[in-house]
Scaffold this active site. Sequence first.
Site, PDB file in Angstrom:
ATOM      1  N   ASP A  47      -8.122  -4.637  -0.532  1.00 45.77           N
ATOM      2  CA  ASP A  47      -8.746  -4.870  -1.997  1.00 45.77           C
ATOM      3  C   ASP A  47      -8.421  -6.452  -1.944  1.00 45.77           C
ATOM      4  O   ASP A  47      -8.914  -6.985  -2.929  1.00 45.77           O
ATOM      5  CB  ASP A  47      -7.866  -4.061  -2.953  1.00 45.77           C
ATOM      6  N   HIS A 106       0.789  -1.214   0.015  1.00 45.74           N
ATOM      7  CA  HIS A 106       0.206   0.138   0.031  1.00 45.74           C
ATOM      8  C   HIS A 106       0.963   1.130  -0.062  1.00 45.74           C
ATOM      9  O   HIS A 106       2.193   1.216   0.516  1.00 45.74           O
ATOM     10  CB  HIS A 106      -0.872   0.135   1.327  1.00 45.74           C
TER      11      HIS A 106
END
Length: 462
Positions: A370, A312
């Site tokens: 996700d 991320h």
Amino acid sequence: MEGAIIEGEATITLPDGTSAKLPFIRGTQGPPVIDIRSLFTQLGCLTLDPGYTSTSSCLSAITYTDGEKGELWYRGYAIEDLANNCTFLEVCYLLLYGELPNTAELERFENAVKNEMLIHMKLIDFYSSFQQGAHPMAIMVGVVGALSAFMHEDIDVLVAEQREAAAIRVLAKFPMMAAIAYRTAYGLPIVFPKKKFGYTENFLYMMFSDPMSDDFTVDPVVANALEKIFILHADHEQNASTSTVRIAGSSLANPYACVAAGIASLWGPMHGGANEAVLAMLDEVKSVENVDTYIAKAKNPNDSFRLMGFGHRVYKNHDPRNHIIQEIAHEVLTHLKCNKQDIFDLAIELEKKALSDDYFIKRKLFPNVDFYSGIVLEAIGIPRDMFTVIFALARVIGWMSQWHEMMSESVKKIGRPRQLYIGAQKRTVQPIELREGRESIHPEIINSPRKVWSPIKDKAAI
């Protein structure tokens, strides 16, 4: 700069010895900043920060992230606390107004949202201009932008009450607009919301109910899972789509047009489309028996395979939303007893192997939100091309809260980044006959066959 504390000055010295003193400022949390707004005035130079990795574009009291600790707060509340104890509309109220509502405040807010859920019939007619099979995100960009044509004369973006009304309207209408986008794309008849349902229940009802049947019931486990997904995605500081909404809004544009710009930014696979890419990756891996092979492929720099949903931009050790979404996936798959259990087991094994491998540990590659969200959405029947629409539905309250906050500032500045120019020096235009014989700069474009469109089909009729 309410909430910011100026602790002193930072001195910037250039190679020629000239220097500038700039305010050194701390917020309530997070790294301090050097206020460089007077840098160009003092020194005649700019900063260079592609991707804005080291730039604070605004002062905000809405969302806080700590990448090293793996923390995400909305208005000071940890995301885990909110997801486990609040409804989505409670979180929406929090983001917009700064505090969690009491019972009376929540009831008024819920009623205000329900009363604004229906969309104009002429806007519904607009959906018919999209062909069956159009991508739902393409439809949403157009329809939300068109919403500004129906609601423009009565919006003064400088008036707080009108901004709040605009935020409630777009929050309320988004479920119906999203559901119609899905049903338009798949050639299904439109279903209207019902006041007996809550916000998330209404969205599920408008997505999946049969207009010829009166016995549709919303599965509470599915509704609860989607509520939590909405909460986890409601805001995330100054991401690409939020920054897009802010920059569009800085010109005092219509707020619905700003949201349409945010939807366009969210559409990309590096932002809102990541969970769809995760499922495509898991489809390629196919089974738990293949995990070791694909882990090796992911570590091979010459192989095109990549572990999607890992790592991320902000979080450096773990994404605080990942554990919550993993629990949601387990609960939904167990409840529905659907055929997605194999892909969930595959994701679990892939995560386990990656988190125990030094290659991924050293690079701080860990599952983000996700990684499991697509599994949940697909399990409850939402097609993959609707995943980013779901993301937009969750994020619209964050966009509007950020826009409202920006517009409430006493001094407003239009977004206008600068650049480091690396092009040609000033030169003189030569007559076209002197430019003959030069090798084409873009031969692949010049020489490629192209279909030329003409509105005139019958040339003989000219």
